[in-house]
Every structure is written in structure tokens, then in C-alpha cells.
Design a protein around this motif. Structure first.
Motif, short mmCIF file in Angstrom:
data_model
loop_
_atom_site.label_atom_id
_atom_site.label_comp_id
_atom_site.label_asym_id
_atom_site.label_seq_id
_atom_site.Cartn_x
_atom_site.Cartn_y
_atom_site.Cartn_z
N VAL A 190 -0.49 -2.13 10.27
CA VAL A 190 0.43 -1.77 9.18
C VAL A 190 1.21 -3.01 8.73
O VAL A 190 1.37 -3.25 7.52
N ALA A 191 1.68 -3.81 9.67
CA ALA A 191 2.43 -5.03 9.31
C ALA A 191 1.55 -6.00 8.52
O ALA A 191 2.02 -6.60 7.54
N LEU A 192 0.30 -6.15 8.91
CA LEU A 192 -0.60 -7.04 8.17
C LEU A 192 -0.89 -6.52 6.76
O LEU A 192 -1.00 -7.30 5.82
N MET A 193 -1.00 -5.19 6.62
CA MET A 193 -1.22 -4.62 5.29
C MET A 193 -0.03 -4.88 4.37
O MET A 193 -0.19 -5.19 3.19
N ILE A 194 1.17 -4.77 4.92
CA ILE A 194 2.37 -5.00 4.11
C ILE A 194 2.54 -6.49 3.82
O ILE A 194 2.79 -6.88 2.68
N ALA A 195 2.38 -7.33 4.84
CA ALA A 195 2.55 -8.77 4.65
C ALA A 195 1.49 -9.35 3.73
O ALA A 195 1.76 -10.30 2.99
N GLY A 196 0.29 -8.79 3.75
CA GLY A 196 -0.79 -9.31 2.92
C GLY A 196 -0.82 -8.76 1.51
O GLY A 196 -1.68 -9.15 0.71
N LEU A 213 -0.96 3.56 4.48
CA LEU A 213 -0.40 3.04 5.73
C LEU A 213 -0.60 4.03 6.88
O LEU A 213 -0.95 3.64 7.99
N VAL A 214 -0.41 5.32 6.59
CA VAL A 214 -0.63 6.34 7.63
C VAL A 214 -2.11 6.37 8.01
O VAL A 214 -2.45 6.47 9.20
N SER A 215 -2.98 6.24 7.03
CA SER A 215 -4.42 6.23 7.32
C SER A 215 -4.78 5.03 8.19
O SER A 215 -5.62 5.14 9.09
N ALA A 216 -4.17 3.89 7.93
CA ALA A 216 -4.46 2.70 8.72
C ALA A 216 -3.96 2.85 10.15
O ALA A 216 -4.55 2.31 11.09
N ALA A 217 -2.88 3.61 10.32
CA ALA A 217 -2.33 3.80 11.67
C ALA A 217 -3.25 4.63 12.56
O ALA A 217 -3.06 4.70 13.77
N VAL A 218 -4.27 5.24 11.98
CA VAL A 218 -5.23 6.03 12.76
C VAL A 218 -6.00 5.13 13.73
O VAL A 218 -6.60 5.63 14.69
N PRO A 251 0.84 -1.21 0.00
CA PRO A 251 0.00 0.00 0.00
C PRO A 251 0.87 1.26 0.00
O PRO A 251 2.02 1.23 0.44
N SER A 252 0.30 2.34 -0.46
CA SER A 252 1.02 3.61 -0.48
C SER A 252 1.25 4.09 0.95
O SER A 252 0.58 3.65 1.90
#
Length: 158
Positions: free
Chosen positions: A59-65, A25-30, A20-21
Motif C-alpha cells: 500500500v505504501a509503495l502504491m501511494i508513494a509511486g 488499496l484494499v484490493s492490494a492489501a489482499v 489509487p482509490s
């Protein structure tokens, strides 16, 4: 994050993780403050730790997935699917408005899609297998020229 390399026996190796961009990722960290707020009545320090843990986990799940697109050993892999490159036609690359058309109104629902928002480039690879009902693969990529070149190199090597 994207990695590509060449230099195997067929010279067509390519690998790219469609992460993801940074904005996504920043949006997910909210979710961190939202998770922390739930635990504030119990203990502020625990709430802060849980909030940070939840943010890192999301964030880790978004990157790993994130799906991976690769060309190796004469096979194109896109997410969970794979196909031998000798069953594919000549790849076409798209950028900007052409890419928007290719992954939007010009998208055939019968195609195999690995499309990610925030990634502008698109490669469309026709499937030449008469037994395959899928007319083509449409793939998001940050480096459409490199992916198309890797597919062509692998086709020549197989």
C-alpha cells in the motif's frame, strides 16, 4: 489524497497526487494473507507479522509511486514530464461520459498521458509548440476545473 493551493508569485500553484482509490488499496492489501500463508508452516506469529508487513509495504509503495500533477513557477508537471505553460493552449475539462471518451476512444496515441483508473475527471491541454510532436497532454484529475484554472492563471502570469 489531493492537495491544491494558490498564492505564489504567479498565483497558479496547484498540486495533486493521483493516489489509487480506496478500493484499489484494499484490493492490494489482499496480498497480506497470501504472504502469511507461505510462512505459516514455520511459525504462525512470524507469518502474521510478515503478512501485515507485506500489506503495509504494498500500500505504501502504491501511494508513494502515484504520479503528481502540479503547476508551479510557470511549469506544468505531470508525472516525470514537464512543460512551460506558455507552450500550451487553453485547457479543456471533461467529466463523466465526456471524460470517458477523452481517455478512451478519443485518445490520440501521440498525446502525453497521465491517466489513472478510478479518477473520473480529465483535462486536455493542447501543445502549441511547433517543434513538439505531442499534440496535447491528457491528464486525470479529481478537480479538472481547478487544474485548468491554475494553468490559465500561470499562463497569464508568465
Amino acid at each position: 489524497m489531493q492537495m491544491a493551493s494558490s498564492g505564489t508569485r504567479d498565483g497558479g500553484d496547484y498540486r495533486e497526487r493521483l493516489t489509487p482509490s480506496l478500493w484499489a488499496l484494499v484490493s492490494a492489501a489482499v496480498v497480506a494473507p497470501m504472504a502469511a500463508l507461505v510462512f505459516v508452516p514455520l511459525n504462525q506469529a512470524v507469518a502474521l507479522a510478515i503478512g501485515i508487513l507485506v500489506a503495509v509495504l504494498v500500500v505504501a509503495l502504491m501511494i508513494a509511486g502515484a504520479p503528481v500533477i502540479s503547476v508551479r513557477d510557470g511549469v506544468l508537471h505531470a508525472g516525470r514530464a514537464h512543460i512551460d505553460v506558455h507552450l500550451l493552449g487553453r485547457p479543456a475539462t471533461f467529466q463523466a461520459l465526456e471524460a470517458r471518451q477523452a481517455r478512451g476512444p478519443g485518445l490520440d496515441p501521440r498525446d502525453w498521458h497521465v491517466i489513472r483508473g478510478g479518477i473520473d475527471g480529465v483535462v486536455r491541454v493542447p501543445v502549441d509548440d511547433p517543434d513538439d510532436p505531442t499534440p496535447s497532454w491528457v491528464l486525470s484529475t479529481r478537480t479538472p476545473d481547478r487544474l485548468a484554472a491554475a494553468i490559465r492563471r500561470s499562463q497569464m502570469g508568465s
